[in-house]
Scaffold this motif. Structure first.
Motif, mmCIF file in Angstrom:
data_model
loop_
_atom_site.group_PDB
_atom_site.id
_atom_site.type_symbol
_atom_site.label_atom_id
_atom_site.label_comp_id
_atom_site.label_asym_id
_atom_site.label_seq_id
_atom_site.Cartn_x
_atom_site.Cartn_y
_atom_site.Cartn_z
ATOM 1 N N ASP A 1 0.885 -1.276 -0.059
ATOM 2 C CA ASP A 1 0.054 0.101 0.028
ATOM 3 C C ASP A 1 0.986 1.415 -0.106
ATOM 4 O O ASP A 1 1.461 1.600 1.083
ATOM 5 C CB ASP A 1 -1.089 -0.156 1.158
ATOM 6 C CG ASP A 1 -1.910 1.148 1.326
ATOM 7 O OD1 ASP A 1 -1.903 1.901 0.426
ATOM 8 O OD2 ASP A 1 -2.367 1.378 2.412
ATOM 9 N N GLY B 1 -5.367 2.411 1.999
ATOM 10 C CA GLY B 1 -6.174 1.584 1.995
ATOM 11 C C GLY B 1 -6.476 0.967 0.397
ATOM 12 O O GLY B 1 -7.483 0.189 -0.066
ATOM 13 N N THR B 2 -5.744 1.463 -0.603
ATOM 14 C CA THR B 2 -5.402 1.089 -2.096
ATOM 15 C C THR B 2 -4.190 0.137 -2.217
ATOM 16 O O THR B 2 -2.907 0.506 -1.917
ATOM 17 C CB THR B 2 -5.701 1.996 -2.722
ATOM 18 O OG1 THR B 2 -6.779 2.758 -2.581
ATOM 19 C CG2 THR B 2 -5.599 1.423 -4.421
ATOM 20 N N TYR C 1 -7.114 -10.088 13.853
ATOM 21 C CA TYR C 1 -7.843 -9.270 12.917
ATOM 22 C C TYR C 1 -8.607 -10.124 11.742
ATOM 23 O O TYR C 1 -8.292 -11.053 11.544
ATOM 24 C CB TYR C 1 -6.659 -8.418 12.228
ATOM 25 C CG TYR C 1 -5.910 -7.358 12.949
ATOM 26 C CD1 TYR C 1 -6.477 -6.075 13.135
ATOM 27 C CD2 TYR C 1 -4.665 -7.709 13.793
ATOM 28 C CE1 TYR C 1 -5.824 -5.086 13.903
ATOM 29 C CE2 TYR C 1 -4.046 -6.832 14.566
ATOM 30 C CZ TYR C 1 -4.741 -5.507 14.633
ATOM 31 O OH TYR C 1 -4.150 -4.531 15.429
ATOM 32 N N ILE D 1 -8.941 -9.427 7.720
ATOM 33 C CA ILE D 1 -8.382 -8.648 6.763
ATOM 34 C C ILE D 1 -9.318 -9.011 5.430
ATOM 35 O O ILE D 1 -9.412 -10.149 5.144
ATOM 36 C CB ILE D 1 -6.995 -8.832 6.414
ATOM 37 C CG1 ILE D 1 -6.112 -8.754 7.539
ATOM 38 C CG2 ILE D 1 -6.320 -8.190 5.126
ATOM 39 C CD1 ILE D 1 -4.581 -9.086 7.488
ATOM 40 N N THR E 1 -8.773 -2.766 -3.250
ATOM 41 C CA THR E 1 -8.665 -2.093 -1.920
ATOM 42 C C THR E 1 -8.824 -3.221 -0.817
ATOM 43 O O THR E 1 -8.865 -4.323 -1.056
ATOM 44 C CB THR E 1 -10.058 -1.402 -1.893
ATOM 45 O OG1 THR E 1 -11.242 -2.098 -1.666
ATOM 46 C CG2 THR E 1 -9.931 -0.326 -2.943
ATOM 47 N N TYR E 2 -8.671 -2.792 0.473
ATOM 48 C CA TYR E 2 -8.461 -3.617 1.644
ATOM 49 C C TYR E 2 -8.663 -2.832 3.173
ATOM 50 O O TYR E 2 -8.821 -1.553 2.881
ATOM 51 C CB TYR E 2 -6.940 -4.223 1.725
ATOM 52 C CG TYR E 2 -6.114 -3.527 2.385
ATOM 53 C CD1 TYR E 2 -5.659 -3.385 3.701
ATOM 54 C CD2 TYR E 2 -5.691 -2.395 1.678
ATOM 55 C CE1 TYR E 2 -4.788 -2.529 4.166
ATOM 56 C CE2 TYR E 2 -4.411 -1.542 1.959
ATOM 57 C CZ TYR E 2 -4.228 -1.482 3.409
ATOM 58 O OH TYR E 2 -3.061 -0.785 3.876
ATOM 59 N N THR E 3 -9.386 -3.726 3.958
ATOM 60 C CA THR E 3 -9.526 -3.168 5.259
ATOM 61 C C THR E 3 -8.784 -4.305 6.407
ATOM 62 O O THR E 3 -8.811 -5.541 6.110
ATOM 63 C CB THR E 3 -10.833 -3.153 5.478
ATOM 64 O OG1 THR E 3 -11.706 -4.363 5.489
ATOM 65 C CG2 THR E 3 -11.687 -2.129 4.517
ATOM 66 N N ILE E 4 -8.372 -3.747 7.306
ATOM 67 C CA ILE E 4 -7.962 -4.384 8.381
ATOM 68 C C ILE E 4 -8.765 -4.107 9.686
ATOM 69 O O ILE E 4 -8.381 -2.794 10.138
ATOM 70 C CB ILE E 4 -6.271 -4.238 8.705
ATOM 71 C CG1 ILE E 4 -5.675 -4.607 7.394
ATOM 72 C CG2 ILE E 4 -5.711 -5.068 9.885
ATOM 73 C CD1 ILE E 4 -4.149 -4.370 7.374
ATOM 74 N N GLU E 5 -9.338 -4.930 10.273
ATOM 75 C CA GLU E 5 -9.951 -4.764 11.606
ATOM 76 C C GLU E 5 -9.919 -5.428 12.630
ATOM 77 O O GLU E 5 -9.940 -6.829 12.455
ATOM 78 C CB GLU E 5 -11.680 -4.273 11.061
ATOM 79 C CG GLU E 5 -12.239 -5.733 10.757
ATOM 80 C CD GLU E 5 -13.797 -5.548 10.291
ATOM 81 O OE1 GLU E 5 -14.288 -4.530 10.725
ATOM 82 O OE2 GLU E 5 -14.231 -6.427 9.833
#
Length: 670
Positions: free
Chosen positions: A445, A450-451, A466, A468, A476-480
């Motif tokens: 990234d 987030g891209t 997490y 992912i 795109t991605y998210t980590i929560e």
């Protein structure tokens, strides 16, 4: 003068002369007749009596009378429901001129005279002294019930054979009567049946439903549940006792009465659901008629589900059957098995009429999802579920596996094309995403926006659990933060005694599962060790509800599974592998074994295991009856094998029983 007055008494008395002194010398004699009725009951000031069962020793009434003619007489007191005293009831005798009875004594008299409980009833009383009888006094009395109900049917010794063919059908009707109450009574009584084991004096009871009628019909399912709760063995006739409990709420409190019990011979049926249904047959093309590669349908809640390849060659080789035990041909469940139990079966599945009455698939050849709902009794086919398939993408980096010291954390497909997910434990460091554990295709990234970009910059992460999500359609991605776990008095004192028991992602069923040793208590599932999102089971029906009721468990080893797609939860006692040894818990002397979780069929994981220098082995349910070690230190496991030497560190440990040969294990230092 002096006056003399003489009163002439009635024949019941002697003459009584009363002299009164005065100053006058003249004396007059005056005889005054006393009233003839000298034996009389004093009219009570209260003639309405409401007997209170809560005060049984209090006086119910006190009857008094005058008798100026008799001295030392013995008086008899009697009562009658009829004013004519055709059938008098002797209440007692006394030499006093009062008579009293307690609430309990008088209640028995009134009920015995024919009164209905809590209904106004007139009772008459009188007193006699042998030669004379007083006039009658009457009371309006409300008595309380004291006679227990009586079971009128069935007879003791009746045999009750239960069946799951039509579980809601009536299996037994128990009828009873309540002698103290008539038709159209003014009170409502709640009747419940209590079941218990013989010779236990009803110390532990299991209850039926409650009714206000004088009979109670129980279904096969209701009695079967009670019988199994009592501990009766399925498919075997065993005795149980049953009695009627009558409960009545009054202003003075609650009255409970119990009938005499009767004995029933009950044969329950087995309601245990196998954890997996196996599909075998030519119609299930991935399986065929053999046990090498059966299709497995995992039980989640009350539903067996999975994907299955079905073929229809114009009626040839399109048959298959379900089995509850792998490799056991006698455990089959064919088409009539489900049809006879009232299942609604998908139109593309019919009776093959092939001699074994297998299922036959008559639809279009292809991949389907199949669901067998044992609660709603349906078998349905649908579009195949795509979630849980292994993706080429993985997580690599100092934040996970020290840039490839062990395999990358896998991503799995979801029900959205091009969107993949990974559930991963990270440490402080950096990560990237790459395909096939190789650097040829890798994403980072640039700009931390987030891209994802091919060969982009490393992504900085901090330690934690997490989820992912990567969208390969738009990169795109998210980590929560994401960790489902078990919390409760049955595990960690509702979070006060340590973290929740982490659940692992099972990609074969797109669910979350954990193996855990619980104690007596209650539990729930919550997200991220926080109460913001938590699941319970209101009603105990296997449905997972947000903020639902706590789930009660008894001490034991459990597999707990949460299906967030269908909101189902399964809490099942099972065998759990654990880690024991000088390298962990001083061979069990310094605490429980570290539990594994079966995250896939025949595959187990224990994550973040803190080991010290020493040796370990693996055993089931903290017992040496089944234990495995590694003789030869070659990575394969043998029953009763040698201890496995370990050095201090934090490890992920995997057990794999899926192969045809000996099981294997892997220790990954974190």
């Amino acid at each position: 003068m002096m006056k003399k007055i003489v009163k002439l008494l009635s024949p019941l008395t002697l003459l009584l002369f009363l002299f009164v002194g005065c100053e006058d010398d003249d004396t007059d004699l005056q005889i005054v007749p006393l009233q003839e009725d000298s034996f009389e009951v004093i009219t009570p000031t209260i003639t309405n009596i409401n007997l209170n069962f809560a005060l049984p020793d209090n006086p119910a009434f006190t009857l008094s009378w005058n008798d100026v003619a008799s001295s030392g007489a013995t008086y008899s007191v009697e009562a009658s429901a009829a004013e004519t005293f055709d059938s008098p009831i002797a209440l007692g005798t006394t030499q006093n001129r009062t008579f009293t009875m307690t609430v309990a004594e008088f209640n028995s008299v009134v009920i015995g005279a024919g009164a209905e409980a809590f209904e106004p009833f007139t009772i008459h009383m009188r007193v006699s002294n042998g030669s004379e009888t007083s006039e009658t006094v009457s009371y309006s009395v409300s008595a309380y019930t004291e006679t227990p109900p009586e079971i009128s049917g069935p007879e003791t010794g009746t045999e009750v054979v239960l069946s799951d063919l039509d579980p809601t059908a009536t299996a037994l009707t128990i009828e009873f009567n309540d002698p103290d109450f008539g038709d159209g009574g003014v009170v409502s009584v709640d009747y419940t049946l209590e079941f218990a084991l013989p010779d236990t004096n009803f110390e532990t009871v299991f209850l039926s439903a409650t009714t206000n009628e004088l009979s109670l019909a129980l279904s096969h399912e209701e009695i079967n549940t009670i019988a199994l709760d009592l501990g009766l063995t399925p498919e075997e006739a065993s005795n149980a006792v049953v009695r009627v409990k009558a409960v009545l709420e009054t202003e003075s409190g609650m009255i409970e009465r119990y009938s005499d019990p009767i004995t029933l011979s009950i044969t329950p049926y087995d309601i245990t659901l196998a954890p997996i249904l196996y599909v075998v047959g030519a119609g299930a093309t991935d399986a065929g008629w053999g046990w090498d590669t059966p299709v497995e349908l995992r039980l989640i809640g009350a539903i067996y589900s999975g994907n299955i390849n079905l073929q229809n060659n114009n009626g040839a080789d399109n048959n298959f059957r379900f089995f509850t035990e792998e490799g056991n041909w006698d455990s089959g469940q064919n088409y009539p098995y489900y049809a006879d139990r009232g299942y609604t079966i998908d139109n593309n599945l019919v009776n093959a009429n092939d001699g074994d009455s297998n299922f036959a698939f008559i639809g279009t050849t292809g991949m389907y999802s199949i669901a067998i709902d044992t609660q709603n009794r349906t078998i349905t086919l649908g579009e195949p579920q795509t979630a849980g398939a292994l993706s080429p993408l993985g997580v690599v980096g100092s934040g996970y596996n020290n840039w490839g010291a062990f395999p990358d954390a896998p991503f799995y497909t979801t029900n959205t094309d091009g969107v993949v997910v990974s559930y991963v434990t990270l440490v402080d460091g950096e990560i990237k995403f790459r395909e096939n554990n190789d650097w040829t295709v890798n994403y980072g990234d640039d700009g931390a926006d987030g891209t994802l970009e091919l060969n982009g910059a490393n992504i900085v992460v901090t330690a934690g659990e997490y989820r992912i999500i990567v969208n390969l359609n738009n990169l795109t991605y998210t980590i929560e933060p994401y960790s489902l776990g078990i919390v409760g008095s049955a595990w960690n004192d509702w979070g006060g005694a340590g973290p929740d028991a982490k659940m692992f992602y099972d990609n074969t069923s797109d669910t979350f599962v954990v193996g855990v040793k619980l104690q007596d208590g209650e539990m729930k599932v919550r997200l991220n060790n926080d109460w913001g999102t938590n699941y319970g089971d209101t009603g105990g029906d296997g449905t997972a509800e947000l903020n639902g009721d706590n789930i009660v468990v008894t001490a034991g080893f459990y597999q707990i599974r949460l299906d967030l797609n269908n909101l189902l939860i399964t809490v099942e006692e099972t065998d759990i592998w654990g880690i024991v040894g000088s390298g962990y818990n001083d061979w069990g002397n310094a605490g429980p074994d570290f539990s594994f979780t079966q995250y896939n069929p025949d595959r187990w994981v224990a994550q973040n295991v803190p080991l010290i220098d020493g040796e370990i082995k693996f055993r089931i349910n903290e017992d040496w009856g089944v234990n495995i070690g590694d003789t030869g230190a070659d990575g394969t496991l043998e029953d009763g094998g040698d201890n496995i030497a370990v050095t201090a560190g934090t490890y992920d440990i995997f057990l794999d029983f899926s192969g045809a040969g000996a099981p294997t294990y892997t220790l990954i230092a974190k």
